[in-house]
Design a protein around this motif. Structure first.
Motif, PDB file in Angstrom:
ATOM      1  N   ASP A  51       0.802  -1.218   0.000  1.00  0.00           N
ATOM      2  CA  ASP A  51       0.000   0.000   0.000  1.00  0.00           C
ATOM      3  C   ASP A  51       0.836   1.270   0.000  1.00  0.00           C
ATOM      4  O   ASP A  51       0.419   2.278  -0.556  1.00  0.00           O
ATOM      5  N   THR A  52       1.992   1.239   0.660  1.00  0.00           N
ATOM      6  CA  THR A  52       2.815   2.441   0.756  1.00  0.00           C
ATOM      7  C   THR A  52       4.204   2.161   0.201  1.00  0.00           C
ATOM      8  O   THR A  52       4.565   1.022  -0.081  1.00  0.00           O
ATOM      9  N   GLN A  57       5.881   0.469   7.138  1.00  0.00           N
ATOM     10  CA  GLN A  57       4.429   0.657   7.162  1.00  0.00           C
ATOM     11  C   GLN A  57       3.720  -0.541   6.533  1.00  0.00           C
ATOM     12  O   GLN A  57       2.678  -0.989   7.034  1.00  0.00           O
ATOM     13  N   ASN A  58       4.279  -1.063   5.468  1.00  0.00           N
ATOM     14  CA  ASN A  58       3.693  -2.237   4.826  1.00  0.00           C
ATOM     15  C   ASN A  58       3.729  -3.453   5.751  1.00  0.00           C
ATOM     16  O   ASN A  58       2.812  -4.277   5.741  1.00  0.00           O
TER      17      ASN A  58
END
Length: 125
Positions: A51-52, A57-58
């Protein structure tokens, strides 16, 4: 009514792979290994997140998705995500019903005013 606790996944039950992402994003996606794939060893469940651009973060997103998927698999309709979906659905239908009521009432008032004005004009003639 409170929600059940957030599901967690034991790190020892996971295989974590970092992959190159696919799809839109151009050269950056093709060069970096920021996508995360988690495999839950006991169930064989596989989750992927890209997603990023950030690998960290993923990783967080993938772990959340895996925990939710395992919770739904284990508890079905009693899982946290199923309860949240049900609540959202009820709120949405309640808002829609309220909106329909509001517009129905406006239409009734409008038709009454038009009917009253037409009757009033006939009396004045």
């Amino acid at each position: 009514k409170p929600l059940p606790p957030k599901p967690t996944v034991d790190d020892n039950d996971l295989i974590e792979n970092f992959l190159r992402g696919s799809g839109p994003g151009g050269q950056k996606i093709n060069k970096t290994t920021s996508a995360v794939q988690l495999i839950h060893i006991p169930t064989g469940l596989v989750v992927k997140s890209q997603d990023t651009r950030s690998r960290s973060q993923n990783r967080v997103i993938a772990r959340k998705r895996l925990a939710e998927a395992l919770d739904e698999r284990e508890h079905g309709e009693a899982s946290r995500s199923a309860i949240k979906r049900d609540r959202q659905s009820k709120k949405k239908s309640s808002r829609a019903k309220k909106s329909r009521r509001k517009y129905r009432k406006l239409e009734e008032e409008k038709s009454r005013q038009e009917g009253g004005a037409a009757v009033g004009e006939e009396d004045g003639d």
